[in-house]
Scaffold this motif. Structure first.
Motif, PDB file in Angstrom:
ATOM      1  N   GLY A   1       5.291   2.734  -6.397  1.00  0.00           N
ATOM      2  CA  GLY A   1       4.335   3.612  -6.256  1.00  0.00           C
ATOM      3  C   GLY A   1       4.289   4.485  -4.781  1.00  0.00           C
ATOM      4  N   ALA A   2       5.063   4.152  -4.013  1.00  0.00           N
ATOM      5  CA  ALA A   2       5.455   4.855  -2.744  1.00  0.00           C
ATOM      6  C   ALA A   2       6.626   5.776  -2.864  1.00  0.00           C
ATOM      7  N   PHE A   3       7.600   5.251  -3.775  1.00  0.00           N
ATOM      8  CA  PHE A   3       8.878   6.214  -3.951  1.00  0.00           C
ATOM      9  C   PHE A   3       8.628   7.044  -4.907  1.00  0.00           C
ATOM     10  N   GLY A   4       7.536   6.938  -5.723  1.00  0.00           N
ATOM     11  CA  GLY A   4       7.515   8.098  -6.872  1.00  0.00           C
ATOM     12  C   GLY A   4       7.570   9.239  -6.394  1.00  0.00           C
ATOM     13  N   GLN A   5       6.883   9.920  -5.589  1.00  0.00           N
ATOM     14  CA  GLN A   5       6.814  11.277  -5.056  1.00  0.00           C
ATOM     15  C   GLN A   5       7.703  11.554  -4.008  1.00  0.00           C
ATOM     16  N   LEU A   6       8.453  10.590  -3.556  1.00  0.00           N
ATOM     17  CA  LEU A   6       9.622  11.070  -2.414  1.00  0.00           C
ATOM     18  C   LEU A   6      10.934  11.032  -2.833  1.00  0.00           C
ATOM     19  N   ILE A   7      11.463  10.188  -3.710  1.00  0.00           N
ATOM     20  CA  ILE A   7      12.774  10.110  -4.299  1.00  0.00           C
ATOM     21  C   ILE A   7      13.060  11.349  -5.227  1.00  0.00           C
ATOM     22  N   ARG A   8      14.310  11.574  -5.023  1.00  0.00           N
ATOM     23  CA  ARG A   8      14.933  12.873  -6.005  1.00  0.00           C
ATOM     24  C   ARG A   8      15.553  12.042  -6.871  1.00  0.00           C
TER      25      ARG A   8
ATOM     26  N   ARG B   1       0.825  -1.018   0.081  1.00  0.00           N
ATOM     27  CA  ARG B   1       0.035  -0.146  -0.014  1.00  0.00           C
ATOM     28  C   ARG B   1       0.950   1.071  -0.027  1.00  0.00           C
ATOM     29  N   ALA B   2       0.917   1.884  -1.137  1.00  0.00           N
ATOM     30  CA  ALA B   2       1.799   2.962  -1.367  1.00  0.00           C
ATOM     31  C   ALA B   2       1.521   4.154  -0.459  1.00  0.00           C
ATOM     32  N   ALA B   3       0.494   4.352   0.091  1.00  0.00           N
ATOM     33  CA  ALA B   3       0.139   5.337   1.125  1.00  0.00           C
ATOM     34  C   ALA B   3       0.568   5.120   2.420  1.00  0.00           C
ATOM     35  N   GLU B   4       0.681   3.716   2.883  1.00  0.00           N
ATOM     36  CA  GLU B   4       1.417   3.424   4.111  1.00  0.00           C
ATOM     37  C   GLU B   4       2.645   3.635   3.999  1.00  0.00           C
ATOM     38  N   VAL B   5       3.409   3.228   2.942  1.00  0.00           N
ATOM     39  CA  VAL B   5       4.820   3.289   2.920  1.00  0.00           C
ATOM     40  C   VAL B   5       5.232   4.741   2.825  1.00  0.00           C
ATOM     41  N   ARG B   6       4.467   5.475   2.001  1.00  0.00           N
ATOM     42  CA  ARG B   6       4.975   7.109   2.239  1.00  0.00           C
ATOM     43  C   ARG B   6       4.758   7.841   3.649  1.00  0.00           C
ATOM     44  N   ALA B   7       3.666   7.265   4.286  1.00  0.00           N
ATOM     45  CA  ALA B   7       3.484   7.824   5.606  1.00  0.00           C
ATOM     46  C   ALA B   7       4.720   7.365   6.407  1.00  0.00           C
ATOM     47  N   ALA B   8       5.271   6.215   6.107  1.00  0.00           N
ATOM     48  CA  ALA B   8       6.293   5.702   6.933  1.00  0.00           C
ATOM     49  C   ALA B   8       7.672   6.519   6.521  1.00  0.00           C
TER      50      ALA B   8
ATOM     51  N   THR C   1      11.258  -5.626 -10.047  1.00  0.00           N
ATOM     52  CA  THR C   1      10.298  -6.972  -9.970  1.00  0.00           C
ATOM     53  C   THR C   1      10.723  -7.636 -11.219  1.00  0.00           C
ATOM     54  N   LYS C   2      10.167  -8.940 -11.197  1.00  0.00           N
ATOM     55  CA  LYS C   2      10.872 -10.109 -12.103  1.00  0.00           C
ATOM     56  C   LYS C   2      10.273  -9.573 -13.591  1.00  0.00           C
ATOM     57  N   PHE C   3       8.978  -9.005 -13.673  1.00  0.00           N
ATOM     58  CA  PHE C   3       8.405  -8.860 -14.799  1.00  0.00           C
ATOM     59  C   PHE C   3       7.831  -7.303 -14.794  1.00  0.00           C
ATOM     60  N   GLY C   4       7.621  -6.756 -15.942  1.00  0.00           N
ATOM     61  CA  GLY C   4       6.987  -5.383 -16.107  1.00  0.00           C
ATOM     62  C   GLY C   4       7.409  -4.821 -17.298  1.00  0.00           C
ATOM     63  N   ALA C   5       7.175  -3.522 -17.171  1.00  0.00           N
ATOM     64  CA  ALA C   5       7.771  -2.641 -18.522  1.00  0.00           C
ATOM     65  C   ALA C   5       9.102  -2.360 -18.510  1.00  0.00           C
ATOM     66  N   ALA C   6       9.522  -1.740 -19.631  1.00  0.00           N
ATOM     67  CA  ALA C   6      10.963  -1.421 -19.854  1.00  0.00           C
ATOM     68  C   ALA C   6      11.323  -0.202 -18.874  1.00  0.00           C
ATOM     69  N   ASP C   7      10.244   0.256 -18.420  1.00  0.00           N
ATOM     70  CA  ASP C   7      10.548   1.806 -17.355  1.00  0.00           C
ATOM     71  C   ASP C   7      11.150   1.359 -16.138  1.00  0.00           C
ATOM     72  N   PRO C   8      12.612   1.701 -15.938  1.00  0.00           N
ATOM     73  CA  PRO C   8      13.146   1.222 -14.674  1.00  0.00           C
ATOM     74  C   PRO C   8      12.444   1.621 -13.368  1.00  0.00           C
ATOM     75  N   LEU C   9      11.864   2.831 -13.450  1.00  0.00           N
ATOM     76  CA  LEU C   9      11.119   3.467 -12.207  1.00  0.00           C
ATOM     77  C   LEU C   9       9.842   2.555 -11.904  1.00  0.00           C
ATOM     78  N   SER C  10       9.159   2.030 -12.828  1.00  0.00           N
ATOM     79  CA  SER C  10       7.859   1.196 -12.734  1.00  0.00           C
ATOM     80  C   SER C  10       8.278  -0.395 -12.371  1.00  0.00           C
ATOM     81  N   ARG C  11       9.612  -0.656 -12.452  1.00  0.00           N
ATOM     82  CA  ARG C  11      10.044  -1.841 -12.125  1.00  0.00           C
ATOM     83  C   ARG C  11      10.510  -1.882 -10.871  1.00  0.00           C
ATOM     84  N   VAL C  12      10.557  -1.082  -9.891  1.00  0.00           N
ATOM     85  CA  VAL C  12      11.309  -0.864  -8.502  1.00  0.00           C
ATOM     86  C   VAL C  12      10.207  -1.308  -7.541  1.00  0.00           C
ATOM     87  N   SER C  13      10.424  -2.345  -6.749  1.00  0.00           N
ATOM     88  CA  SER C  13       9.675  -2.660  -5.967  1.00  0.00           C
ATOM     89  C   SER C  13       9.282  -1.656  -4.869  1.00  0.00           C
TER      90      SER C  13
END
Length: 437
Positions: free
Chosen positions: A272-279, A228-235, A257-269
């Motif tokens: 959804g939580a990291f998107g707005q936090l990481i620089r 749950r991205a909201a919970e991880v962001r809150a932490a 993650t093992k499967f997914g698109a070729a976009d590295p950001l979308s493949r990070v476990s």
């Protein structure tokens, strides 16, 4: 007596110029209309406010003196904001380029290093720790050694992390393993967000420049659902605020993650939580070079505070022997290589590219088998890929065909003279049948 009306004036608007008309000139309304109007007018007239009896309470009620302040909105003009320039923990700006134009990891922020397992993320984190503790990382802290907190939950300090730090040349006096004491009991696991304020305090006390979380999600409290991205962001949000307040940077490691698109950001476990936090997001990938050897590439794929399209770098993972009191310890270390035009995104795109039409794996297999057969069963790997490229086959399609055919790779020479030959299984010389890759 009724006024005489000229029939010639019918339908014309009477000329009232020069006359003054008032409501008093209009006849009063009939009695059945006057009564409701009078009642309505009386209701509209404001009545004098009656004094409240002593027992009545005013509205809205006044809060008691000891009550906490109520929620309120406060507006501040932009002129009160202290404008700050972006400063960089890691800055690879070459000589002659605009200052800080190649900043990769901003100071006092959250950066993520992500990639598939076994591609050197932890070795990269150790490399960063070594350079910060010795003041040799290009950037704001160059020449100013600072401490590093290394919070690891997967690797052993005795067998892995400490020997890697030695191999990387770190100042071990400035790298700190983190433990937590609670109610007299020593716990090995740092927990977020519970320990956020404690991290800030020790960061100032020990002049910490970098907190390494390996991996980052493992530090999240077990009661928080990391799906749950909201919970991880809150932490994590309090930790990011503490980093800015207490002047340290966070490097969190994460897996793809093992499967997914070729976009590295979308493949990070946990992306959804990291998107707005990481620089900053640094991604790692592996491919084969023209000799068939593993080739590693590292790219900056997200950079909120600087340029995103910075050059990627090759890197290597070197084996190193560290001498201990009980005998040698065999570990590995990260070695930053030269810039490369290949990016992690391109490598991932090649991996995800479907083999359709001319890129069908079966077609590539048939071409590769025929190509090697015509040459007697073997050829240099670089020449194979050059020929395949001319025919329209991608390097990744050729690599998949190589695996499907079970080709044997043999390496000869050293350094610049090193070359790799690919053999059809039936064409491997009898005296070299052993030890093929």
């Amino acid at each position: 007596m009724a006024a005489h009306r000229d029939p010639g004036q019918a339908g014309r608007v009477p000329d009232l110029s020069g006359e003054r008309v008032t409501m008093h000139d209009a006849p009063p309304p009939p009695a059945h209309i006057r009564a409701p109007l009078a009642q309505h007018a009386a209701a509209e007239v404001p009545q004098p406010r009656q004094a409240l009896p002593p027992s009545a309470s005013p509205w809205p009620p006044e809060p008691p003196e000891d009550a906490p302040p109520s929620r309120e909105i406060i507006l501040r003009p932009a002129s009160t904001v202290r404008i700050r320039p972006v400063r960089w923990l890691w800055d690879t700006t070459p000589e002659g380029a605009p200052p800080t134009s190649h900043g990769r990891i901003p100071l006092y922020s959250l950066a993520i290093a992500a990639g598939p397992p076994g591609l050197g993320k932890s070795q990269f984190a150790v490399w960063m720790a070594a350079r910060i503790t010795t003041g040799t990382l290009p950037g704001e802290l160059y020449g100013r050694p600072r401490g590093v907190i290394y919070a690891a939950t997967e690797d052993s300090w005795e067998f892995t992390i400490a020997p890697r730090l030695v191999a990387a040349g770190a100042n071990l006096e400035l790298v700190f393993r983190v433990d937590v004491r609670d109610d007299g009991q020593l716990h090995a696991r740092l927990t977020l967000p519970v320990d956020t304020s404690l991290i800030g305090k020790v960061a100032e006390q020990y002049s910490i420049g970098l907190l390494i979380a390996d991996p980052l999600l493992s530090l999240i409290d077990k009661g928080i659902n990391d799906y749950r991205a909201a919970e991880v962001r809150a932490a994590l949000e309090p930790l990011v605020s503490a980093a800015d307040r207490h002047c340290f940077t966070i490097l969190g490691l994460a897996h793809f993650t093992k499967f997914g698109a070729a976009d590295p950001l979308s493949r990070v476990s946990g992306s959804g939580a990291f998107g707005q936090l990481i620089r900053s997001l640094i991604a790692f990938a592996e491919q084969e070079d023209e000799n068939g050897d593993p080739a590693f590439v590292m790219s900056l794929v997200k950079n909120n505070l600087g340029r995103k399209s910075l050059p990627s770098h090759q890197f290597a993972i070197q084996p190193v022997t560290v001498e201990t009191e009980e005998g040698p310890s065999y570990v590995s270390r990260f070695v930053l290589g030269p810039e490369t035009t290949t990016s992690v995104t391109e490598v991932m795109r090649e991996e995800n590219q479907p083999d359709t039409a001319k890129y069908e794996t079966n077609e590539t297999v048939e071409w590769l088998r025929g190509y090697l057969t015509d040459l007697g069963g073997c050829e240099e790997a670089r020449e194979v890929k050059k020929a395949g490229h001319k025919e329209g086959y991608s390097a990744s399609a050729i690599d998949r065909a190589k695996r499907k055919l079970g080709l044997v790779a043999k390496h000869y020479g050293f350094g610049k003279e090193r070359r790799a030959l690919w053999y059809l299984p039936e064409a491997v010389p009898a005296d070299e049948a052993e030890g093929g890759e």
